[in-house]
Design an enzyme around this catalytic site. Structure first.
Site, PDB file in Angstrom:
ATOM      1  N   SER A 154       0.797  -1.228   0.000  1.00  0.00           N
ATOM      2  CA  SER A 154       0.000   0.000   0.000  1.00  0.00           C
ATOM      3  C   SER A 154       0.824   1.269   0.000  1.00  0.00           C
ATOM      4  CB  SER A 154      -0.929   0.005   1.213  1.00  0.00           C
ATOM      5  OG  SER A 154      -1.772  -1.116   1.145  1.00  0.00           O
ATOM      6  N   ASP A 210     -17.523   1.592  -1.562  1.00  0.00           N
ATOM      7  CA  ASP A 210     -16.696   0.377  -1.419  1.00  0.00           C
ATOM      8  C   ASP A 210     -17.482  -0.722  -0.733  1.00  0.00           C
ATOM      9  OD1 ASP A 210     -14.804  -1.554  -0.906  1.00  0.00           O
ATOM     10  OD2 ASP A 210     -13.835  -0.413   0.722  1.00  0.00           O
ATOM     11  N   ASP A 249     -10.939  -6.138  -0.605  1.00  0.00           N
ATOM     12  CA  ASP A 249     -10.295  -5.087   0.177  1.00  0.00           C
ATOM     13  C   ASP A 249      -9.765  -5.735   1.444  1.00  0.00           C
ATOM     14  OD1 ASP A 249     -10.337  -1.848   0.293  1.00  0.00           O
ATOM     15  OD2 ASP A 249     -10.373  -2.731   2.321  1.00  0.00           O
ATOM     16  N   HIS A 267     -15.363   0.016   3.160  1.00  0.00           N
ATOM     17  CA  HIS A 267     -15.245   1.264   3.895  1.00  0.00           C
ATOM     18  C   HIS A 267     -16.374   2.239   3.592  1.00  0.00           C
ATOM     19  CE1 HIS A 267     -11.112   0.121   4.955  1.00  0.00           C
ATOM     20  NE2 HIS A 267     -11.006  -0.289   3.682  1.00  0.00           N
ATOM     21  N   CYS A 272      -7.626   2.259   1.386  1.00  0.00           N
ATOM     22  CA  CYS A 272      -8.694   1.493   0.745  1.00  0.00           C
ATOM     23  C   CYS A 272      -8.192   0.813  -0.528  1.00  0.00           C
ATOM     24  CB  CYS A 272      -9.862   2.416   0.424  1.00  0.00           C
ATOM     25  SG  CYS A 272     -11.167   1.598  -0.521  1.00  0.00           S
TER      26      CYS A 272
END
Lengths: 632, 366
Positions: free
Chosen positions: A330, A354, A369, A375, A388
C-alpha cells in the site's frame, strides 16, 4: 764431464732455445690479446647491460603502503579506523612441516582451531611467497615470547601492521562494509584497472559497502623506497624515497547516532531502513538488519563461521536496504493517487462506494479489500488515510497499466537510484512489455488490478522507496541520494559533495497538498498508523504498507497466527517530517512484521524524534572516536 | 761495514728492476685487499706479514749458491711426492670435499704448493744432468716426473693447482726442445681421450665447465661465481666505480673477493683503465723474466727461468680468464695479489730463483 759436448752444440742449442722462447712470447702475447678483448667486450661493449645487472642486484624497490583513509559520520564520529597491532605471520614457502610448526607455535601463543582453519583457507586462496597471518592482535607479552624464540622458526615473523576497525560493528556492516585480504580476483581486477602497482605491498582492499565503493579514495597512493641491499637481501641504505599518500578521509552524510537509534528501534526484528534528507539527497541512516561483525572478514573468515552466516535463515549477509526486493504494497498508493490526479482519472472529490471488493467489468472474480464489508463511501483523501484497496483497484484499471508504469517510473520505481554504493538492484515496475519479454505472456487486466495496490509483480528496494518518498516530500524535486558528504584528502582541503538535483516533476501543488495532507492524516487517529504521531510536537506524514510473503488463496483469510514466522507479511512504513517542511524522508521495512502501522511506524517515529528533536529513545553508549594515524 | 756497504751487500744478488715491479704488486695487493675486505685492517696487516715473509724467502733464495738448488732438486721432489701420497692416507685433512692438506701436528700444510716449484726444478735438473745425450727417453722420463704429481693433485681434487703444475712442467719440456711431432701427437691423443677424461672428472668440476658454457642456467647455484664476477667486471666500465665504491664488492655479491675473485674487485673499482695498468705490470714482470731467461747461462737456469716466467703468466691468465668468464672457475688465486701466504711464498721463491739466475749470468760474464 760433458763440457766439450756442450761447447760443441752451444750456439745451436742457444738458437733453438731462443726460438722456442720467442714462440712462448708469441703465445703470451696472443693470450694477453684475448684477455684484453674480453675486458673490452665486458667493460665497454656490454657495460650498460652489466651496469643494469649490478644495479638490479643491489637496488630493491620497497613499496610503502599508505594509511587507509578513515570513514567518519557527518559529525566526525569515527566509523572505520586504523590501529596498529602485531600479527604472527608465517611465510608458507619457507616452511616444510606446517602442522608441526603450528603445533610448536601454539606452545608460545594461543592459536585456536578457528585461527588454524582461517589460516588454512588463506593458504588455499593465495599461493605466494609472502607471509600470511595466523594470529592477529598479539599481546606485548606474546610478541616478546615469539621474538625470543624466533630463531627456532624460520619463516615465522611478528609483523606490526595497521588494522581496520569498525567501532559500530554490526550496526553499520552493510553500510561501511569491510576490507579483506587481496585475493586472486582482486588482483585480476586491479590488473584490469591498471592500478596493480599501487597495490604492491598492500594486504587489504575494500570488499563491500563504502570500503568497496570508495576504495580508490580510501586506499591512497603507495610510496616507494629504493634501498640498496647486500647479497643477503639486507637493506644497507635508502637511496631514494617517495612518500606514500594516505587515503582520503571520508565524511558520510550519515548520522552515526541516528543510525544507532534506528538499529536499536528495530529491536529483534529483521528489516531495513533508509532515511534521506529530501532537500539534498543525503542519506541519513542506512540500516539492514541483522548485521554481522565485519571484523570477521578482515583477515579471512573461517569456513565454519562463514557457513553459519551464509546459511542463517536471517540472512545477515544480505544488504536488505540496497538489494532486498519486496512488493511495495500500500505504500504505492500516494503515488497512485498522484497519477490518478495527473491523468484526470480521478478528481479529488470523486467518491466510490466500497462494498469490500472490486470486480472487473464482465468478471465475477472478487478482488478483496483488506477490510471485509468495505469502507463505504471513499474519496481520494480517505482512500489514503484508511488505505482502501477497492479504490485503487478501480483507479488502476481505469488509468491503465501503461499510464501507471509511466507515472511511477518518474519516482524512480523499477530503476536504480544511483546511490554511490556498489551492488544496487533495480526492483521491478511491471509493464506489458516486461511481462511479454519475461514470461512470453500477455498482460491481463487482473495484473493491473493487483499492481494498483503494489502487489503482483511490483518489487521495490527499501532504498528505492525511500528515494520515491523523498521526491514526494520535496514536492517532486529529486536529489541524487548519496552517502559521501565530504572527501578530505590527506594533503589538506576538503571536497564537498554538491547536492545534485536530478529532476523536478512539476507536480500540481493542489494535488501535492491533497496527497500530503492525507498522508498526515494517516498518522493521526483514524489513520492506519495512528500511533505514529501520538504526542509528536511536529507534523508527520506517512503511509503504511504490507508486503505479502505468501499468496492467499481466493476465499481464504490471512491469519498471522496460523502462518509460520518467516511467512508472515512484511510491514512497510514510509514517512516524512515535518510534514509542512520535510527534512527527513524514509522507508522502513520490517520483515514478517505484520502490519506497518504497528511495527514499522514506531521505528520511523523514533528515528524522526531523534533527528528532529535530538530525542534519544534510550540512553546510548558513547562511542569514543579513536583517530587513526595519519602521519605521512 | 757502513750502511751503504750493507745495502750494496744486501742488494748484490737482487735484480732491482724485478724488485721494483714486485714491490708494485705488493702495494697493489695491500691497497686492493683493504677494499676487498671492506676495510678490514687485520686482513691487510696479515697480508703484509705474508709479503714480508715471502720477500725474505725470495732474498734468501736469491743469495743461495745456485748449485745448492740443483742439489736440492731431487730430495725436494721425493719429499713432495711422499707428502702427496701421505695426503691420501688418513693424515690428510678434508675440507669442502677436497683432501689437499696434511696435518703435521703443528700445522696443516699443502704439499701441492711445494710441488709447484719442485716439479720444474726436478725436471730442469734432470734435463741438465743428461744434457749432452738427450734422447726421446729423457723426455718420456721427464713427462712421467711431471704426470705423477699432477695426477695425484688432480685426484685430491685440486684442478687449479694440477693445471698450473702441469703447465709449469710442460713449459720445461717445451723449452727443453720436445719435438713438435710428439707435442702434436699427444695433443691429438688428449683430444681423443677427452671423453674418458670427462668421465674421470668430479661432478663439481664438470659443473664448473658446463657453467662456463652457460653460467646463467644455474644463476644462484654453480654459475653464481661466474655471473657475479662478470657483472663486477662489466659494470666497472672504462673508468671503474672508484676505489671502495664497488657495489658488487661491498654488498657481498662477489664471492671469494679477497682471494680467487680479487681481480673482479680491481676491475669493478678501476675499470678497463685499471685492468690495462695491472696487465702492464704483469707484462713488465713477464718481460723481465723473458730477458733473464734469454740471457741465462746454463741449460738448467734457462729451463728454470723460462718455466717460472711462463708459469707466472699462466697463473695470471687463468685467474683473470676465470673471473672474466672465459675459463672455468678452477680456484687459482691472482698471483702476488690475492690474499694468502702460501701462494705468495711459492711465487716469491720462484722470483728468488729468477734473481739468482740473473746474478749467475753476471758472474759468468765477469
Amino acid at each position: 764431464m760433458n763440457r766439450y759436448v756442450e761447447l760443441k752444440n752451444h750456439q745451436r742449442e742457444i738458437y733453438y732455445f731462443r726460438l722456442r722462447l720467442v714462440l712462448s712470447l708469441g703465445f703470451v702475447v696472443v693470450m694477453l690479446v684475448i684477455l684484453l678483448l674480453r675486458f673490452f667486450y665486458l667493460q665497454v661493449i656490454r657495460h650498460d647491460y652489466f651496469h643494469t645487472m649490478a644495479d638490479s642486484n643491489r637496488i630493491y624497490v620497497v613499496p610503502i603502503v599508505p594509511n587507509r583513509g578513515l570513514i567518519l559520520d557527518r559529525n566526525g564520529v569515527v566509523m572505520a579506523q586504523n590501529y596498529s597491532g602485531y600479527t604472527l605471520e608465517i611465510a608458507p614457502g619457507k616452511v616444510a612441516d606446517m602442522d608441526g610448526l603450528i603445533a610448536e607455535l601454539s606452545k608460545l601463543v594461543e592459536i585456536t582451531p578457528k585461527d588454524i582453519k582461517r589460516f588454512q583457507k588463506l593458504l588455499t586462496e593465495r599461493q605466494t611467497l609472502e607471509t600470511m597471518p595466523i594470529r592477529s592482535q598479539l599481546s606485548d607479552e606474546e610478541v616478546a615470547r615469539v621474538s625470543a624464540q624466533q630463531y627456532r622458526f624460520p619463516g615465522v615473523e611478528v609483523k606490526a601492521r595497521l588494522f581496520r576497525e569498525y567501532p559500530f560493528t554490526d550496526m553499520t556492516s552493510h553500510l561501511i562494509g569491510y576490507v579483506g585480504r587481496i585475493n586472486q580476483n582482486d588482483i585480476d581486477q586491479l590488473d584490469e584497472d591498471d592500478v596493480a602497482s599501487n597495490y604492491l605491498g598492500s594486504d587489504y582492499i575494500g570488499k563491500t559497502g563504502i570500503e568497496q565503493s570508495y576504495e580508490k579514495d580510501l586506499h591512497g597512493k603507495t610510496g616507494f623506497e629504493q634501498v640498496e641491499v647486500d647479497a643477503g637481501g639486507r637493506a644497507v641504505r635508502v637511496l631514494s624515497r617517495t612518500a606514500p599518500q594516505s587515503g582520503s578521509n571520508l565524511m558520510l552524510t550519515l548520522d552515526a547516532k541516528l543510525q544507532e537509534v534506528a538499529v536499536k528501534a528495530f529491536g529483534e526484528y529483521r528489516g531495513a531502513l533508509v532515511a534521506i534528507d529530501p532537500t539534498n539527497g543525503e542519506v541519513l541512516a542506512f540500516v539492514s538488519k541483522p548485521g554481522y561483525d565485519p571484523g570477521l572478514f578482515i583477515d579471512g573468515i573461517d569456513t565454519e563461521t562463514w557457513d553459519e552466516l551464509n546459511n542463517s535463515p536471517d540472512t545477515p549477509l544480505n544488504n536488505r536496504a540496497l538489494r532486498g526486493q519486496y512488493p511495495p504494497g500500500s505504500t504505492i498508493k500516494p503515488f497512485m493517487a498522484l497519477a490518478g490526479l495527473f491523468y484526470g482519472t480521478r478528481s479529488p472529490t470523486h467518491a466510490i462506494s466500497d462494498p469490500g471488493y472490486y470486480m472487473l467489468p464482465g468478471s465475477r472474480h472478487q478482488y478483496r479489500d483488506w477490510k471485509a464489508g468495505g469502507h463505504g463511501a471513499v474519496d481520494m483523501f480517505k482512500s489514503i488515510v484508511i488505505s482502501c484497496d477497492t479504490y485503487y483497484y478501480g483507479l488502476a484499471t481505469e488509468m491503465g497499466i501503461d499510464n501507471m508504469h509511466s507515472y511511477l517510473s518518474r519516482f524512480g520505481f523499477g530503476q536504480k537510484t544511483g546511490l554511490d554504493m556498489e551492488g544496487e538492484v533495480s526492483g521491478l515496475l511491471p509493464s506489458p512489455e516486461w511481462k511479454s519479454k519475461r514470461y512470453q505472456q500477455i498482460w491481463y487486466p487482473g495484473d493491473t488490478v493487483s499492481a494498483g495496490i503494489g502487489q503482483g509483480y511490483n518489487l521495490v528496494t527499501p532504498l528505492q522507496l525511500a528515494y520515491a518518498t523523498a521526491i514526494l516530500a520535496n514536492d517532486g524535486v529529486a536529489f541524487q541520494p548519496h552517502l559521501i558528504r565530504e572527501k578530505r584528502p590527506a594533503g589538506g582541503g576538503a571536497v564537498m559533495t554538491e547536492p545534485k538535483q536530478m529532476f523536478d516533476l512539476k507536480i500540481d501543488p493542489e494535488n501535492l497538498k491533497l496527497v500530503k495532507s492525507a498522508m498526515e492524516a494517516v498518522t493521526k487517529p483514524g489513520g492506519t498508523a495512528a500511533v505514529a504521531s501520538y504526542g509528536a510536537t511536529y507534523r508527520i506524514a506517512g503511509k503504511t504498507g504490507t508486503a505479502q510473503v505468501i499468496a492467499i488463496k481466493q476465499g481464504e483469510k490471512y491469519d498471522a497466527k496460523k502462518v509460520s514466522e518467516y511467512n508472515r507479511d512484511h510491514a512497510w512504513f514510509i514517512a516524512f517530517a515535518p510534514a509542512d517542511k520535510p527534512r527527513i524522508a524514509m522507508a522502513v521495512l520490517v520483515e514478517n512484521g505484520g502490519h506497518g502501522g504497528t511495527t514499522a511506524a514506531p521505528i520511523a517515529r523514533k528515528v524522526m524524534d531523534y533527528y528532529l528533536l535530538g530525542k534519544i529513545p534510550q540512553p546510548l553508549p558513547v562511542v569514543t572516536g579513536k583517530t587513526g594515524d595519519q602521519s605521512d | 761495514m757502513n750502511a751503504r756497504q750493507l745495502k750494496q751487500r744486501m742488494m748484490m744478488n737482487i735484480d732491482p728492476v724485478l724488485l721494483a715491479a714486485l714491490g708494485g704488486f705488493a702495494l697493489v695487493s695491500l691497497v686492493l685487499l683493504y677494499s676487498a675486505s671492506d676495510g678490514n685492517l687485520m686482513r691487510v696487516l696479515a697480508q703484509l706479514g705474508n709479503i714480508v715473509v715471502a720477500f725474505t724467502a725470495m732474498w734468501i733464495v736469491a743469495n743461495m749458491p745456485l748449485h745448492y738448488l740443483m742439489r736440492a732438486a731431487f730430495p725436494i721432489y721425493v719429499l713432495g711426492m711422499i707428502l702427496l701420497l701421505l695426503v691420501m692416507t688418513p693424515l690428510g685433512v678434508n675440507s669442502h670435499g677436497a683432501t689437499r692438506w696434511l696435518n703435521i701436528g703443528v700445522a696443516t700444510i699443502q704439499p701441492s704448493e711445494l710441488m709447484k716449484l719442485a716439479v720444474p726444478l726436478m725436471m730442469a735438473w734432470y734435463f741438465e744432468k743428461d744434457e749432452a745425450t738427450l734422447k726421446l727417453r729423457n723426455y718420456f722420463v721427464a713427462a712421467i716426473l711431471l704426470l705423477l704429481p699432477v695426477a695425484l693433485i688432480a685426484k685430491q681434487p685440486d684442478l687449479g693447482t694440477a693445471i698450473l703444475i702441469g703447465a709449469s712442467g710442460f713449459y720445461v719440456l717445451f723449452l727443453a726442445g720436445l719435438s713438435w711431432r710428439i707435442m702434436i701427437g699427444s695433443a691429438l691423443a688428449a683430444a681423443a681421450s677427452a671423453p674418458f677424461l670427462w668421465s674421470a672428472l668430479h661432478d663439481y668440476q664438470r659443473h664448473r665447465i658446463l657453467m662456463l658454457l652457460d653460467p646463467s642456467q644455474d644463476a644462484l647455484g654453480k654459475g653464481y661465481h661466474t655471473i657475479q664476477g662478470m657483472i663486477a667486471v662489466g659494470s666497472g666500465g672504462i673508468l671503474g666505480k672508484g676505489y671502495l665504491n664497488g657495489t658488487q664488492t661491498h654488498l657481498d655479491f662477489l664471492p671469494e673477493r679477497t682471494t680467487d675473485f680479487i681481480f673482479a674487485v680491481w676491475s669493478e673499482e678501476f675499470g678497463l683503465i685499471g685492468n690495462l695498468l695491472l696487465l702492464g705490470l704483469y707484462v713488465f714482470v713477464i718481460g723481465r723474466g723473458f730477458i733473464i731467461t734469454a740471457n741465462a747461462s746454463t741449460y738448467f737456469t734457462r729451463l728454470m727461468a723460462g718455466s717460472i716466467t711462463l708459469t707466472f703468466f699462466t697463473y695470471a691468465f687463468v685467474n683473470m680468464g676465470m673471473v672474466s668468464g672465459i675459463l672455468p672457475v678452477v680456484g687459482v688465486p691472482l698471483p702476488l695479489i690475492s690474499y694468502g701466504g702460501t701462494s705468495m711464498l711459492t711465487l716469491m721463491l720462484g722470483f728468488g730463483i729468477l734473481m739468482n739466475i740473473q746474478t749467475n749470468k753476471k758472474l759468468v760474464k765477469t
